[in-house]
Write an enzyme that holds these catalytic residues in place. Structure first.
Site, short mmCIF file in Angstrom:
data_model
loop_
_atom_site.label_atom_id
_atom_site.label_comp_id
_atom_site.label_asym_id
_atom_site.label_seq_id
_atom_site.Cartn_x
_atom_site.Cartn_y
_atom_site.Cartn_z
N GLU A 77 17.60 48.52 -39.51
CA GLU A 77 17.15 48.76 -38.14
C GLU A 77 17.27 50.22 -37.71
OE1 GLU A 77 19.48 45.90 -35.98
OE2 GLU A 77 17.97 44.33 -36.22
N GLU A 108 29.62 37.59 -55.77
CA GLU A 108 30.69 38.31 -55.08
C GLU A 108 31.93 38.49 -55.95
OE1 GLU A 108 33.45 35.43 -52.55
OE2 GLU A 108 31.36 35.35 -51.86
#
Length: 299
Positions: A77, A108
């Site tokens: 953004e 992960e």
């Protein structure tokens, strides 16, 4: 929970929707306080980000699952909001791009891959911010350890006290939101707290780098109809001109908002506006101050 207290979240499946809403909302109220308690930890991280970008570096967010997605979201953004290139804020997630939409099992846990992913994009000018609610995600630890080998400033946004990541990094940010309403679901309070802090890091960094004037997004990219209208409105308000004048200035300045403000406000050419912005490192406030001082001297 103190002795004698009843855990109102242990029978969630038996609660009415209205009670669930109230209970969840009450849990969420702890999030702003947890962030407030960590503000002194956030400041040095922002200072490091400002310095890194000013010196030609970038800010890298790194995480897995929800934490990784939040980093990718915040980074994605920044270009349309602040007019920066897509690599100034970079988000990487365990499991790669597929993991943005789908769970990638065991990604992960791959500490080595974390080190590899970071080594491929990191420079000595950068800042690495690891995001891990548990504070112990191996993928993120791998990236942090590699960054430390390279002498890069590291930070960690975690939601547990005394975590491995907080111990490793230069700038630990501990958001102690407490137990989730659904035990272990770190997309809830932990995710909300992380998002609030990421908002602070990117937004305040951009403010300090001149991407905001007053409270206006003066480097916004007018990439759609809504943003084009917003850009015209910003020029009108800052330069105190009508819409037609703002549109003409924006067109003359090749859609560069800051230059259009100077052209509209001071009736100068687009070429002169570009030169002044270059002289003042694209800082609109300093450019306006210069032109106001010049106008006062000339009478």
């Amino acid at each position: 929970m103190r002795k004698g207290e009843v855990n109102m979240t242990q029978h969630l499946d038996q609660m009415a929707v209205e009670d669930l809403l109230t209970t969840m909302n009450n849990h969420d109220k702890s999030v702003p306080l947890a962030v407030e308690n960590a503000l002194t930890q956030v400041k040095p991280v922002i200072d490091a980000c400002v310095e890194a970008i000013r010196n030609g570096g970038k800010v890298i967010y790194m995480g897995s699952g929800t934490s990784g997605r939040l980093g990718v979201l915040d980074a994605s953004e920044c270009p349309p909001t602040f007019g920066v290139s897509t690599d100034v804020f970079t988000g990487i997630i365990a499991g790669g791009d597929r993991a943005i939409r789908f769970a990638v099992e065991n990604a992960e846990d791959d500490q080595l891959q974390g080190a590899i992913d970071i080594e491929n994009i990191l420079t000595e000018k950068d800042v690495l911010i690891g995001i891990a609610a548990s504070g112990r995600t191996p993928y993120v630890i791998g990236g942090i350890e590699k960054a430390k080998e390279l002498g890069v400033f590291t930070a960690g946004i975690v939601c547990k006290p005394d975590s491995k990541i907080a111990e490793l990094v230069d700038g630990p940010i501990e958001l102690l939101v407490g137990e989730e309403i659904v035990r272990g679901s770190t997309r809830l309070k932990a995710g909300t707290a992380q998002k609030l802090v990421l908002n602070m890091i990117s937004t305040i960094t951009m403010i300090k780098l001149g991407k905001v004037y007053e409270d206006y997004m003066v480097d916004v990219q007018a990439s759609n109809h809504k943003l084009r209208n917003r850009t015209i409105g910003i020029i009108c308000e800052i330069a105190e001109v009508d819409e037609d004048t703002a549109k003409e200035a924006l067109l003359a300045c090749d859609n560069r908002l800051k230059a259009a403000v100077l052209v509209s406000k001071f009736s100068i050419s687009s070429e002169e506006a570009f030169e002044i912005l270059t002289d003042y490192e694209d800082n609109l406030r300093e450019s306006i101050t210069y032109l106001e001082t010049k106008s006062a001297v000339l009478g």
